[in-house]
Design an enzyme around this catalytic site. Structure first.
Site, PDB file in Angstrom:
ATOM      1  N   ASP A 165       1.041  -1.527  -0.037  1.00 44.77           N
ATOM      2  CA  ASP A 165       0.293   0.038  -0.122  1.00 44.77           C
ATOM      3  C   ASP A 165       0.781   1.059  -0.485  1.00 44.77           C
ATOM      4  O   ASP A 165       1.862   1.115   0.398  1.00 44.77           O
ATOM      5  CB  ASP A 165      -0.665  -0.176   1.221  1.00 44.77           C
ATOM      6  N   LYS A 166       0.375   2.166  -0.842  1.00 45.99           N
ATOM      7  CA  LYS A 166       0.754   3.416  -0.381  1.00 45.99           C
ATOM      8  C   LYS A 166       0.758   4.442   0.828  1.00 45.99           C
ATOM      9  O   LYS A 166       2.481   4.855   1.140  1.00 45.99           O
ATOM     10  CB  LYS A 166       0.107   5.135  -0.781  1.00 45.99           C
TER      11      LYS A 166
END
Length: 352
Positions: A165-166
């Site tokens: 994930d970011k």
């Protein structure tokens, strides 16, 4: 794959997402056999239709589970029948826009002719996608390889083998050759890679170690979330996380999570399912005070913690795999980043 970027096709608008066993895949090519199609091996069928791809490369794609017929992965000796739907799928969306090389710093842990391992900071999106067409890890890789004539950042046979994930930090492996991408992808598909995360969660799990095994799929009430679904829900995929409490603290705990599968937001969803959302995980409710006595002083302390680490407290700490060329076992460890470390220190100093 590991937990997938928040921003990549999360709304389903970019490309069709295909459920194929352990992976979330994206359709890159689709062919429908004619009504009069003679029985023909799928590798020969695709060589005829994809003149820029060799039969060997197509066979490798089949071995990696990237060739589907009527929605199911097949080997290269599968014989195509009339009206069969043949798809070539990848573990990332197709890039519809040109990838611009951007001078974004990379923390390279290891690199050789076949692959490199990077330690991604929180906040860096992995792939260009919906709402993020620049400033991504792929843009940084385009800059890193700008003088390498053998690396085309838009070539789906190269590049990132998995994603995180970011707002998750930690280790990722990138393939520099098609053979390396195929071999590494096969290891992720076979669940032989070693992936360990550290997470700070609200509360202290009653069982100090255990396994969470559920079906996970899109939350029907919120497309931006994943959710635990009933076992018989056709929209779910089996997800398995092994966890162990490493350090119990006041109102929170440091937990080690080992992935057996790699679903979108898997750790975040599983920890919430246990009643222990990740600290400061806005999407899954961890950005509120979930443990402890409400009071002005405690609220100031929590607000300070949120400011110290303003993202879900999740770090991809270890990554292990077999080198696609040498056959040697590779194992990498990433130290906790500064924001996560500072967050832990704040909690360690809080009186019990």
């Amino acid at each position: 794959m590991t937990d997938i970027d928040d921003d990549v096709a999360i709304d389903g608008e970019e490309l069709r997402i295909i459920d194929s066993g352990e992976r979330e895949l994206y359709e890159h090519f689709r062919f429908v056999a004619d009504k009069g199609q003679d029985l023909l091996r799928v590798d020969k069928f695709l060589v005829i239709r994809m003149q820029k791809s060799s039969r060997n490369r197509i066979q490798q794609a089949a071995e990696a589970g990237c060739i589907l017929v009527n929605g199911k992965a097949v080997k290269s000796n599968y014989r195509v029948k009339p009206l069969d739907v043949v798809q070539i799928v990848m573990d990332r969306p197709r890039y519809e826009n040109e990838i611009i090389a951007e001078d974004i710093p990379l923390n390279i842990v290891y690199e050789d002719d076949a692959l490199l391992v990077v330690d991604k900071p929180a906040g860096l999106v992995v792939h260009p996608g919906h709402g993020n067409y620049s400033g991504t890890l792929v843009n940084a890789l385009a800059w890193h390889f700008k003088d390498n004539p053998n690396y085309d950042v838009s070539d789906p046979r190269l590049g990132l083998v998995h994603r995180i994930d970011k707002n998750t930090s930690g280790l990722l492996v990138i393939a520099k050759t098609p053979d390396a991408k195929t071999a590494l992808g096969a290891q992720f598909f076979a669940k032989t890679t070693k992936r360990e995360y550290l997470a700070l969660v609200w509360g202290i799990p009653e069982q100090k170690q255990g396994t969470v095994s559920t079906m996970i799929g899109r939350n029907p009430k919120d497309r931006l979330q994943m959710a635990v679904l009933p076992d018989d829900d056709p929209n779910g995929k089996r997800a398995v996380t092994h966890y162990e409490v490493v350090e119990p603290l006041t109102h929170v705990a440091l937990v080690r999570c080992v992935l057996e599968t790699g679903r979108t937001h898997q750790i975040r969803v599983h920890m919430r399912h246990l009643g222990h959302p990740l600290f400061c995980d806005e999407r899954y409710g961890g950005d509120k005070i979930l443990r402890g006595v409400q009071g002005a002083a405690y609220k100031r302390f929590i607000d300070g913690c949120f400011e110290t680490c303003p993202r879900q407290a999740l770090h991809a700490r270890t990554l292990g795999f077999v080198h696609p060329v040498t056959g040697k076992e590779m194992f990498f460890t990433s130290e906790l980043p500064a924001d996560f470390t500072a967050l832990l220190e704040r909690w360690r100093k809080l009186p019990g």
